[in-house]
Design a protein around this motif. Structure first.
Motif, PDB file in Angstrom:
ATOM      1  N   MET A 193       0.836  -1.341  -0.022  1.00 25.07           N
ATOM      2  CA  MET A 193       0.399   0.043   0.260  1.00 25.07           C
ATOM      3  C   MET A 193       1.393   1.180  -0.169  1.00 25.07           C
ATOM      4  N   ALA A 206       0.954   4.095  -2.667  1.00 20.50           N
ATOM      5  CA  ALA A 206       1.519   5.525  -2.558  1.00 20.50           C
ATOM      6  C   ALA A 206       1.630   5.976  -3.888  1.00 20.50           C
ATOM      7  N   ALA A 210      -8.023  -3.844   2.356  1.00 23.53           N
ATOM      8  CA  ALA A 210      -8.090  -2.948   2.067  1.00 23.53           C
ATOM      9  C   ALA A 210      -6.968  -2.707   1.184  1.00 23.53           C
ATOM     10  N   THR A 211      -6.538  -3.111   1.385  1.00 27.01           N
ATOM     11  CA  THR A 211      -5.219  -3.398  -0.441  1.00 27.01           C
ATOM     12  C   THR A 211      -5.688  -4.267  -1.568  1.00 27.01           C
ATOM     13  N   ALA A 220      -7.739  -1.417  -3.048  1.00 31.59           N
ATOM     14  CA  ALA A 220      -6.870  -0.097  -3.147  1.00 31.59           C
ATOM     15  C   ALA A 220      -6.985  -0.880  -4.972  1.00 31.59           C
ATOM     16  N   THR A 262      -7.838   1.437  -7.712  1.00 27.38           N
ATOM     17  CA  THR A 262      -6.395   2.167  -8.618  1.00 27.38           C
ATOM     18  C   THR A 262      -6.515   1.439  -9.832  1.00 27.38           C
ATOM     19  N   LEU A 271      -4.655  11.474  -4.085  1.00 30.38           N
ATOM     20  CA  LEU A 271      -4.726  10.037  -4.020  1.00 30.38           C
ATOM     21  C   LEU A 271      -3.703   9.363  -3.370  1.00 30.38           C
ATOM     22  N   LEU A 282      -4.093   7.426   0.707  1.00 30.54           N
ATOM     23  CA  LEU A 282      -3.846   5.904   0.245  1.00 30.54           C
ATOM     24  C   LEU A 282      -2.523   5.967   1.485  1.00 30.54           C
ATOM     25  N   THR A 285      -3.296   3.460   5.146  1.00 26.48           N
ATOM     26  CA  THR A 285      -2.780   1.894   5.128  1.00 26.48           C
ATOM     27  C   THR A 285      -1.958   2.902   6.708  1.00 26.48           C
TER      28      THR A 285
END
Length: 291
Positions: A19, A23, A149-150, A153, A157, A197, A201, A205
């Motif tokens: 994560m 970013a 969440a990973t 995300a 993305t 963004l 992120l 994280t």
């Protein structure tokens, strides 16, 4: 500790590294340089949330929302107040931008130490439920939230970059900023979007990972290094490359000290970094730049 438990721990660490690397990836693609302030952004997300909950008895969700919002503001200020003026005065060079974001890294750490203090604060979990049993191993709520969440995300993305106009503009600007300016593309706006963004992120994280070992004002530096190494290992050839790099480093982080003890994981990460810098500096996945 069972072998499955080790793999779950490695997966958790890999998601954290991945994560942070994602970013990094967004700013690298959109602005063309590494934003070393990613780690402090993550630290702010976790530390600010814990501080609001502990000091003001605030609910964890409102505290998390404030922390993420504050981090997004920091990310925007990094681009608008620091990086953009520096690059404008230096003719758009990458080295001045790198120096500027390195200064931002230490400035945020000093600011966090002054505002929140230096002791390590316990992380706050966004959800409380019983640990999930996976065979002989258990998965803590914070670890499960981080993994979910990973996945969300990275999928979001990948779809955003592939199917939305802003995502396609991000790739176009990343391919060639000079050509994008000549074509009249909104380069400055796209760069700002990338920073925003990345801030979201990183903050999410940090607050999801903080329950594992706590967070303090000095966490940002080590987290910046971890995310950077994950990008170096994974490369920039795919949105999923940072996750691959993160998972590899997560395995090193967990298994090396288990078998060799002490702080051997530090030497393991250093060895992996040196091997990639020396033998494959472009990472596992190479990004193809369109002419």
């Amino acid at each position: 500790m069972t072998e499955l438990q080790l793999w779950l721990s490695a997966l958790e660490m890999g998601c954290f590294f991945g994560m942070l690397a994602l970013a990094y990836y967004l700013v690298l693609v959109g602005a063309g340089f590494f934003n070393f302030a990613i780690g402090p952004y993550a630290m702010m997300g976790g530390l600010c949330t814990s501080w609001l909950v502990i000091e003001y008895d605030m609910g964890v969700w409102p505290a998390a929302a404030i922390a993420v919002g504050a981090t997004v503001v920091l990310a925007a200020l990094t681009e608008l107040v620091v990086v953009r003026p520096v690059q404008r005065r230096s003719g758009g060079g990458e080295l001045p931008a790198l120096v500027a974001v390195a200064a931002v890294l230490f400035a945020i750490q000093q600011f966090a130490g002054y505002l929140f203090g230096h002791p390590t604060l316990p992380g706050q979990s966004l959800a409380t439920f019983d640990p999930v049993t996976v065979g002989p191993a258990t998965l803590q709520p914070s670890a499960l939230l981080l993994m979910v969440a990973t996945v969300v995300a990275f999928v979001a993305t990948a779809l955003w970059i592939r199917y939305t106009r802003t995502g396609r503009l991000l790739r176009a600007v990343g391919d060639s900023t000079h050509a994008a300016r000549l074509l009249g593309l909104p380069v400055n706006r796209i760069r700002l979007v990338a920073f925003l963004l990345a801030g979201v992120l990183a903050a999410v994280t940090g607050l999801l990972f903080a329950p594992k070992a706590g967070v303090n004002s000095l966490s940002g530096l080590s987290w910046s290094v971890s995310g950077f190494l994950a990008v170096v290992v994974g490369g920039t050839g795919s949105v999923w490359a940072p996750l691959v790099g993160g998972l590899l480093l997560g395995a090193v982080e967990v298994f090396v000290p288990y078998y060799f003890g002490g702080h051997s994981h530090v030497y393991g990460l250093l060895l992996v970094a040196l091997l990639f810098f020396a033998l494959r500096p472009q990472g596992l996945f190479v990004r193809t730049v369109r002419a």
